[in-house]
Design an enzyme around this catalytic site. Structure first.
Site, PDB file in Angstrom:
ATOM      1  N   HIS A 222       0.814  -1.220   0.000  1.00 14.76           N
ATOM      2  CA  HIS A 222       0.000   0.000   0.000  1.00 14.76           C
ATOM      3  C   HIS A 222       0.847   1.271   0.000  1.00 14.76           C
ATOM      4  O   HIS A 222       0.321   2.356  -0.272  1.00 14.76           O
ATOM      5  CB  HIS A 222      -0.913   0.046   1.225  1.00 14.76           C
ATOM      6  CG  HIS A 222      -2.029  -0.944   1.205  1.00 14.76           C
ATOM      7  ND1 HIS A 222      -2.842  -1.123   0.115  1.00 14.76           N
ATOM      8  CD2 HIS A 222      -2.469  -1.820   2.158  1.00 14.76           C
ATOM      9  CE1 HIS A 222      -3.737  -2.074   0.380  1.00 14.76           C
ATOM     10  NE2 HIS A 222      -3.524  -2.510   1.614  1.00 14.76           N
TER      11      HIS A 222
ATOM     12  N   ASP B 137      -3.059 -10.493  -2.161  1.00 13.44           N
ATOM     13  CA  ASP B 137      -3.601  -9.964  -0.909  1.00 13.44           C
ATOM     14  C   ASP B 137      -5.076  -9.613  -1.122  1.00 13.44           C
ATOM     15  O   ASP B 137      -5.484  -9.270  -2.239  1.00 13.44           O
ATOM     16  CB  ASP B 137      -2.814  -8.716  -0.507  1.00 13.44           C
ATOM     17  CG  ASP B 137      -3.125  -8.227   0.888  1.00 13.44           C
ATOM     18  OD1 ASP B 137      -2.344  -8.516   1.807  1.00 13.44           O
ATOM     19  OD2 ASP B 137      -4.158  -7.530   1.068  1.00 13.44           O
TER      20      ASP B 137
ATOM     21  N   HIS C 293      -6.591  -7.034  -0.247  1.00 15.93           N
ATOM     22  CA  HIS C 293      -6.725  -5.609  -0.541  1.00 15.93           C
ATOM     23  C   HIS C 293      -5.871  -5.230  -1.744  1.00 15.93           C
ATOM     24  O   HIS C 293      -4.789  -5.780  -1.945  1.00 15.93           O
ATOM     25  CB  HIS C 293      -6.309  -4.773   0.674  1.00 15.93           C
ATOM     26  CG  HIS C 293      -7.054  -5.149   1.922  1.00 15.93           C
ATOM     27  ND1 HIS C 293      -6.510  -5.937   2.906  1.00 15.93           N
ATOM     28  CD2 HIS C 293      -8.315  -4.865   2.315  1.00 15.93           C
ATOM     29  CE1 HIS C 293      -7.395  -6.128   3.866  1.00 15.93           C
ATOM     30  NE2 HIS C 293      -8.506  -5.482   3.529  1.00 15.93           N
TER      31      HIS C 293
ATOM     32  N   ASP D  11      -4.673 -12.569   3.964  1.00 14.56           N
ATOM     33  CA  ASP D  11      -5.875 -12.046   4.612  1.00 14.56           C
ATOM     34  C   ASP D  11      -7.144 -12.328   3.820  1.00 14.56           C
ATOM     35  O   ASP D  11      -8.228 -11.897   4.204  1.00 14.56           O
ATOM     36  CB  ASP D  11      -5.746 -10.540   4.881  1.00 14.56           C
ATOM     37  CG  ASP D  11      -5.112  -9.774   3.737  1.00 14.56           C
ATOM     38  OD1 ASP D  11      -4.828 -10.386   2.687  1.00 14.56           O
ATOM     39  OD2 ASP D  11      -4.881  -8.561   3.887  1.00 14.56           O
TER      40      ASP D  11
END
Length: 462
Positions: A235, A272, A274, A365
């Protein structure tokens, strides 16, 4: 890696892991390893940084050195010998960032020790596997030059200067959208995390081409790399931190592979839950780095939507148009969806791109037990992904491949899934059935998955 608020959804609640999995043993091992790792010399506790954090790097005879410069003193990182590399099937580094921690924060310093404990408990560490599993225990932090290939120098120097404030206050927030915190050791430990990834790139690339070709054609697979590191990175945008991430570890490694090893074409897979917006932004106009992200669809308006980017029509810009592929998956997507995604999107994209190396942002995740999103991946899903990516790298780029730990906040599902990833690297059967509980899964949204696949395949002519 997301907001801390978790919305309730209509899907069944994610139960705790059944007692038969003996999670208590893992917790005890985690606590033991956390104490053991906190002051372990291999994590760089014996080096000191100068006031401006300047240091120089030299490549020499397959070994990576950091010289003393303006008060900096560090140990050298040594890339393993050709013999060690040809014997090894898994090479990994551990950088747990024990000082980078906030009480009750999901991105905590228990995450990497949980994985290390699982590897020991499941007899996947070098102590049990000998030469086929190699842990690199002496590696250098990334240099400012390495970081600045991706991040603005003003951000890097500003973060270093903020360590004085963090030392005074104990903890500070360096970004509000995560939130991303920093402690007095964050700068040092973030450099070490990026350095671990760089060292693994050295390790999977250093063998002579003839050695790689011979290994790829023999029954002995080329070694796979795994950076068990934190803080995570995907990120972190070029101008600063974001979403628990400080430096873009996989992006830094990609630029390093290009500049130091001459590996022009880099294929990055990010699974991931996200969207890896930082990696996306770093290479959005670069035709030589293909970024492919699967993540939870932001339209579900759950925590998996963080950071609100990664739509299908985000495909790159200018000369980089077409070298970014984003595939948002509807909430509830699971093993069937990801198997199809690999076969119909990931593999064809990589085959067409013809990479020199594959790097993977490995976020765990998306697991059905993870608290921060609502996909239905299982330990078996991650085993299959790892096995398929390993074969893809062997087919396309001589086996050059490094995984980088990103998300994963349920310590049990994280550690079991990484352990099964190691089994995939070793060419061994999955033990996911000993952990996964099919009874907690619900029907996948197959029609929505199909629609997403059709859209992305049409947009990218797959």
């Amino acid at each position: 890696m997301p907001n801390l608020c978790v919305a309730h959804n209509a899907a069944p609640e994610k139960p705790s892991v059944p007692h038969k999995f003996k999670v208590r043993n893992i917790v005890l091992l985690v606590q033991h390893n956390a104490c053991k790792l906190k002051n372990h010399g291999r994590f760089g506790s014996d080096f000191k940084f100068s006031g401006d954090g300047h240091f120089q790097k030299h490549l020499k005879s397959g070994r990576r050195y950091l010289s003393k410069s303006r008060g900096l003193s560090v140990c050298c990182s040594i890339v393993p010998s050709i013999r060690e590399l040809t014997d090894a099937r898994v090479i990994y580094c551990v950088a747990p960032a024990m000082g980078h921690n906030q009480e009750a924060h999901p991105e905590s310093n228990l995450r990497v020790p949980a994985i290390v404990s699982a590897l020991e408990k499941m007899e996947l560490s070098p102590a049990f596997r000998g030469s086929e599993v190699l842990e690199l225990q002496s590696f250098s932090p990334a240099s400012v030059e390495d970081i600045a290939r991706v991040h603005a120098k003003a951000y890097v120097s500003g973060l270093e200067k903020s360590m004085d404030q963090a030392s005074e206050k104990g903890i500070i927030y360096i970004d509000g959208s995560g939130p991303t915190y920093a402690t007095a050791t964050t700068f040092k430990e973030s450099l070490l995390a990026a350095g671990a990834g760089i060292t693994l790139v050295d390790s999977v690339v250093m063998p002579q081409p003839s050695t790689l070709v011979a290994a790829s054609k023999s029954s002995q697979d080329p070694p796979m790399g795994f950076a068990l590191i934190r803080p995570p990175g995907h990120h972190a945008i070029p101008k600063g931190p974001m979403g628990f991430c400080v430096f873009g570890n996989v992006a830094i490694a990609a630029r390093y592979a290009q500049h130091v090893h001459g590996l022009k074409r880099v294929f990055i897979i990010d699974f991931d839950v996200h969207h890896g917006n930082g990696t996306n932004d770093a290479f959005y106009d670069d035709p030589d780095i293909f970024f492919l992200s699967t993540h939870q669809d932001l339209s579900t308006k759950r925590d998996g939507s963080y950071p609100g980017t990664g739509k299908i029509d985000e495909v790159g810009h200018g000369s980089g148009e077409g070298a970014t592929l984003n595939l948002p998956l509807p909430g509830g997507s699971g093993d069937i969806a990801m198997r199809t995604v690999f076969d119909e999107v990931i593999a064809p994209s990589a085959q067409r791109f013809k990479p020199d190396i594959i790097l993977v942002s490995a976020g765990y995740d998306g697991h059905v037990l993870d608290p921060l999103a609502s996909l239905q991946f299982t330990t078996g899903t991650y085993y299959t992904l790892a096995s398929n990516i390993k074969q893809l790298a062997k087919d396309l780029c001589g086996g050059r491949c490094v995984f980088f730990l990103e998300g994963g906040y349920n310590l049990s599902s994280l550690s079991y899934s990484v352990a099964d990833t190691f089994r995939a690297f070793l060419g061994e059967s999955s033990l996911a059935s000993e952990f996964d509980n099919p009874a907690i899964l619900y029907e996948e949204p197959s029609s929505k998955v199909k629609q997403a696949l059709q859209r992305v395949k049409h947009m990218h002519s797959l």
